[in-house]
Scaffold this active site. Structure first.
Site, PDB file in Angstrom:
ATOM      1  N   LYS A  22       0.836  -1.212   0.000  1.00  0.00           N
ATOM      2  CA  LYS A  22       0.000   0.000   0.000  1.00  0.00           C
ATOM      3  C   LYS A  22       0.865   1.254   0.000  1.00  0.00           C
ATOM      4  O   LYS A  22       0.615   2.200  -0.756  1.00  0.00           O
ATOM      5  CB  LYS A  22      -0.901   0.001   1.247  1.00  0.00           C
ATOM      6  N   ASN A  23       1.910   1.253   0.865  1.00  0.00           N
ATOM      7  CA  ASN A  23       2.687   2.491   1.016  1.00  0.00           C
ATOM      8  C   ASN A  23       3.664   2.734  -0.129  1.00  0.00           C
ATOM      9  O   ASN A  23       4.369   3.752  -0.146  1.00  0.00           O
ATOM     10  CB  ASN A  23       3.381   2.509   2.381  1.00  0.00           C
ATOM     11  N   ARG A  92      -4.480  10.683   5.094  1.00  0.00           N
ATOM     12  CA  ARG A  92      -3.401  11.667   5.225  1.00  0.00           C
ATOM     13  C   ARG A  92      -2.408  11.600   4.074  1.00  0.00           C
ATOM     14  O   ARG A  92      -1.811  12.611   3.711  1.00  0.00           O
ATOM     15  CB  ARG A  92      -2.632  11.437   6.529  1.00  0.00           C
ATOM     16  N   CYS A 116      -4.580  12.787  14.084  1.00  0.00           N
ATOM     17  CA  CYS A 116      -4.648  11.387  13.674  1.00  0.00           C
ATOM     18  C   CYS A 116      -4.627  10.534  14.940  1.00  0.00           C
ATOM     19  O   CYS A 116      -4.041  10.939  15.945  1.00  0.00           O
ATOM     20  CB  CYS A 116      -3.430  11.095  12.800  1.00  0.00           C
ATOM     21  N   ARG A 121       1.409  13.989  13.898  1.00  0.00           N
ATOM     22  CA  ARG A 121       1.782  13.837  12.500  1.00  0.00           C
ATOM     23  C   ARG A 121       1.782  15.140  11.686  1.00  0.00           C
ATOM     24  O   ARG A 121       1.016  15.307  10.737  1.00  0.00           O
ATOM     25  CB  ARG A 121       0.891  12.780  11.838  1.00  0.00           C
ATOM     26  N   ASP A 304       4.799   0.149  12.109  1.00  0.00           N
ATOM     27  CA  ASP A 304       3.584  -0.471  11.555  1.00  0.00           C
ATOM     28  C   ASP A 304       3.439  -1.944  11.947  1.00  0.00           C
ATOM     29  O   ASP A 304       2.437  -2.573  11.622  1.00  0.00           O
ATOM     30  CB  ASP A 304       3.553  -0.328  10.023  1.00  0.00           C
ATOM     31  N   ARG A 396      -8.631  -0.238   4.765  1.00  0.00           N
ATOM     32  CA  ARG A 396      -7.780   0.783   4.133  1.00  0.00           C
ATOM     33  C   ARG A 396      -6.471   0.191   3.662  1.00  0.00           C
ATOM     34  O   ARG A 396      -5.874   0.708   2.714  1.00  0.00           O
ATOM     35  CB  ARG A 396      -7.478   1.899   5.151  1.00  0.00           C
TER      36      ARG A 396
HETATM   37  N1  EPU Z   1       7.376  14.156  11.142  1.00  0.00           N
HETATM   38  C1  EPU Z   1       7.485  15.487  11.471  1.00  0.00           C
HETATM   39  N2  EPU Z   1       7.276  16.400  10.482  1.00  0.00           N
HETATM   40  C2  EPU Z   1       6.977  16.062   9.205  1.00  0.00           C
HETATM   41  C3  EPU Z   1       6.887  14.689   8.857  1.00  0.00           C
HETATM   42  C4  EPU Z   1       7.096  13.754   9.869  1.00  0.00           C
HETATM   43  O1  EPU Z   1       7.740  15.840  12.610  1.00  0.00           O
HETATM   44  O2  EPU Z   1       6.810  16.956   8.371  1.00  0.00           O
HETATM   45  C5  EPU Z   1       7.597  13.139  12.178  1.00  0.00           C
HETATM   46  C6  EPU Z   1       6.326  12.326  12.483  1.00  0.00           C
HETATM   47  O3  EPU Z   1       5.485  12.982  13.387  1.00  0.00           O
HETATM   48  C7  EPU Z   1       6.897  11.039  13.001  1.00  0.00           C
HETATM   49  C8  EPU Z   1       8.176  10.876  12.172  1.00  0.00           C
HETATM   50  O4  EPU Z   1       8.485  12.169  11.679  1.00  0.00           O
HETATM   51  O5  EPU Z   1       7.253  11.177  14.338  1.00  0.00           O
HETATM   52  C9  EPU Z   1       8.082   9.908  11.032  1.00  0.00           C
HETATM   53  O6  EPU Z   1       6.864  10.105  10.304  1.00  0.00           O
HETATM   54  P1  EPU Z   1       6.801   9.873   8.745  1.00  0.00           P
HETATM   55  O7  EPU Z   1       6.702  11.190   8.069  1.00  0.00           O
HETATM   56  O8  EPU Z   1       7.859   8.951   8.313  1.00  0.00           O
HETATM   57  O9  EPU Z   1       5.374   9.148   8.584  1.00  0.00           O
HETATM   58  P2  EPU Z   1       4.450   9.241   7.313  1.00  0.00           P
HETATM   59  O10 EPU Z   1       5.269   9.464   6.117  1.00  0.00           O
HETATM   60  O11 EPU Z   1       3.314  10.176   7.606  1.00  0.00           O
HETATM   61  C10 EPU Z   1       4.536   6.714   6.680  1.00  0.00           C
HETATM   62  C11 EPU Z   1       3.558   5.606   6.459  1.00  0.00           C
HETATM   63  C12 EPU Z   1       2.977   5.180   7.788  1.00  0.00           C
HETATM   64  C13 EPU Z   1       4.122   4.723   8.698  1.00  0.00           C
HETATM   65  C14 EPU Z   1       5.154   5.849   8.836  1.00  0.00           C
HETATM   66  C15 EPU Z   1       6.383   5.449   9.619  1.00  0.00           C
HETATM   67  C16 EPU Z   1       2.742   6.030   4.215  1.00  0.00           C
HETATM   68  C17 EPU Z   1       1.627   6.450   3.332  1.00  0.00           C
HETATM   69  N3  EPU Z   1       2.516   6.058   5.534  1.00  0.00           N
HETATM   70  O12 EPU Z   1       3.820   7.777   7.280  1.00  0.00           O
HETATM   71  O13 EPU Z   1       2.112   4.082   7.524  1.00  0.00           O
HETATM   72  O14 EPU Z   1       3.626   4.401   9.963  1.00  0.00           O
HETATM   73  O15 EPU Z   1       5.585   6.263   7.522  1.00  0.00           O
HETATM   74  O16 EPU Z   1       6.984   4.348   9.062  1.00  0.00           O
HETATM   75  O17 EPU Z   1       3.801   5.655   3.746  1.00  0.00           O
HETATM   76  C18 EPU Z   1       0.312   2.627   7.921  1.00  0.00           C
HETATM   77  O18 EPU Z   1       0.532   2.119   6.807  1.00  0.00           O
HETATM   78  O19 EPU Z   1      -0.465   2.111   8.753  1.00  0.00           O
HETATM   79  C19 EPU Z   1       0.989   3.873   8.284  1.00  0.00           C
HETATM   80  C20 EPU Z   1       0.553   4.653   9.259  1.00  0.00           C
END
Ligand code: EPU
Length: 418
Positions: A22-23, A92, A116, A121, A304, A396
């Site tokens: 998915k990701n 998101r 969330c 996030r 995850d 999802r």
């Molecule tokens: N963060 C910030 N600022 C930002 C972006 C991230 O502070 O602008 C922080 C977040 O709050 C968190 C950390 O950085 O503490 C890492 O977050 P990340 O940005 O990597 O998460 P994401 O990109 O929003 C993706 C996956 C998630 C998975 C996380 C961590 C996708 C679409 N989503 O989210 O997947 O948990 O990386 O590996 O790729 C899921 O599939 O169930 C899911 C939640």
């Protein structure tokens, strides 16, 4: 609303096939906004988030049609640059259209994702990075408004590695003027998959999958086909299903190399694993041992898989400590597991789990995608009936989870809601 009903206590046995990630599918779909014509995408998971991304692309004027696990995208032009609140609030990852819209079409109006269930996030890294690339970024009425003539390459450093942040800026930089370097970038396999797809289309990205990604901007991309990588979290969920029910499960069509941290922890807890090229055979000899785990960015233990591992530890022997370092409130499953008899204490960003010989089935409520998976796994191991409600979270991101678990001998079914 649908419910998943499980009669627990039966060892899972057999083979199960992993679907596409998915990701990976989500950023790959979003990247078609960068233009280039026609794309045939295969091994696409049939999950609600992928349909939602398709719907969003449709609203922007990109034609997306799904046929089973094959998706065809026609990206010749766009008719809108707005991702509305009503859609973004349901997913998101919609923020992934931001980079491609600004880079290719000069503007984007994307609803700022709200709170969330698993943490606050923020998307500040995405916005600061776009500004570094020369975009003007403002927040107005709950929307991110970003504009740029042509983005310019820059050096961008992530305070913490961000998966979608790395993807968004990588996509934006592909059409920028000059070279962009992303430092302390996220290293998840899904980022490498996206880079591979972009490179097939004429992008020049090096270092994806390491913490330094270099992107030489090009003026245009062309069409290409792509087979999405297997979903390492789905594959991991089936391994834990085998382990928690003390069964014997073979997970097919997966990449063991993408799952090393989980495999190490499963072995540490006493599971026997045989890794082959695209297959993992698991045998759980009996009750497992408590094992400590700390979630980290890839290649560390994935957040995850945290809920599923907590469920496993709830029936292991002894005490284990599971520390969550990525998301601040990703322990919503803990209270539900306690309703099933688990002995778990939350201490700040960690949980202390004292394993029980057996859990007992109970009605429980899912709070997010991976928490749903954790509760279902606990239900498979528990004595009696577990009813998991709010399973729309599950839909999802897992393709036909209950059917796949049924095929392994799990007594699990979906009860359709009104
Ligand atoms: N963060 C910030 N600022 C930002 C972006 C991230 O502070 O602008 C922080 C977040 O709050 C968190 C950390 O950085 O503490 C890492 O977050 P990340 O940005 O990597 O998460 P994401 O990109 O929003 C993706 C996956 C998630 C998975 C996380 C961590 C996708 C679409 N989503 O989210 O997947 O948990 O990386 O590996 O790729 C899921 O599939 O169930 C899911 C939640």
């Amino acid at each position: 609303m649908d419910q998943i009903v499980i009669q627990g206590g039966h060892a899972l046995r057999g083979e199960v096939r992993t679907s596409g990630a998915k990701n990976s599918a989500l950023p790959i779909l979003a990247s078609t906004i960068l233009g280039g014509g026609e794309y045939v995408l295969t091994n696409m998971p049939r999950v609600v988030d992928v349909l939602t991304m398709g719907k969003l692309l449709g609203m922007l004027g990109v034609a997306v049609s799904h046929d089973g696990n094959r998706t065809v995208v026609q990206a010749h032009g766009i008719t809108s640059t707005e991702a509305p609140y009503d859609l973004v609030r349901t997913m998101r990852a919609s923020v992934l259209v931001l980079g491609p819209l600004v880079a290719r079409w000069g503007e984007a109006t994307v609803s700022l994702p709200g709170g969330c269930a698993i943490g606050s996030r923020p998307v500040n890294f995405h916005l600061a990075g776009l500004e570094k690339l020369g975009a003007k970024v403002e927040i107005e009425h709950g929307y991110i408004k970003a504009t740029a003539r042509r983005l310019k390459g820059a050096r961008i450093y992530f305070d913490t590695p961000s998966v979608t942040g790395t993807e968004n800026l990588m996509m934006a930089a592909v059409l920028a003027d000059g070279t962009t370097v992303l430092e302390n970038a996220a290293k998840e396999p899904e980022i490498s998959d996206l880079a591979e797809f972009l490179n097939k289309r004429g992008a020049r990205i090096a270092g994806a999958g390491t913490d330094m990604v270099t992107i030489e901007g090009v003026t245009a991309l062309h069409g290409a086909d792509h087979d999405v990588i297997p979903d390492r979290i789905e594959a991991g969920t089936y391994l834990v299903a085998g382990a928690i029910t003390r069964g014997e499960v073979t997970v097919e069509a997966c990449r063991p190399g993408h799952m090393e941290a989980l495999l190490v922890k499963l072995r540490e807890s006493g599971v026997e694993l045989l890794e082959e090229k695209e297959r993992i055979r698991l045998k759980a000899p009996g009750r497992l041992k408590g094992t400590n785990v700390r979630t980290c960015p890839h290649p560390g233990f994935p957040t995850d898989m945290q809920a599923q591992f907590v469920a496993l530890m709830a029936v292991a022997e002894g005490t284990s400590v599971v520390t969550e370092t990525i998301f601040e409130s990703r322990f919503m499953h803990v209270e539900e597991l306690r309703r099933m008899g688990a002995d778990i204490r939350v201490e700040g960003n960690r949980v202390v789990v004292t394993g029980k010989e057996r859990l007992t089935g109970a009605p429980v409520m899912a709070s997010d995608l991976r928490a749903s998976a954790g509760l279902i796994l606990a239900g498979l191991a528990a004595e009696g009936t577990t009813e998991v409600s709010r399973v729309y979270h599950l839909d999802r991101g897992y393709e036909r989870l209950e059917e796949k678990l049924q095929a392994l001998g799990g007594r699990i079914e979906r009860r359709k809601g009104k």
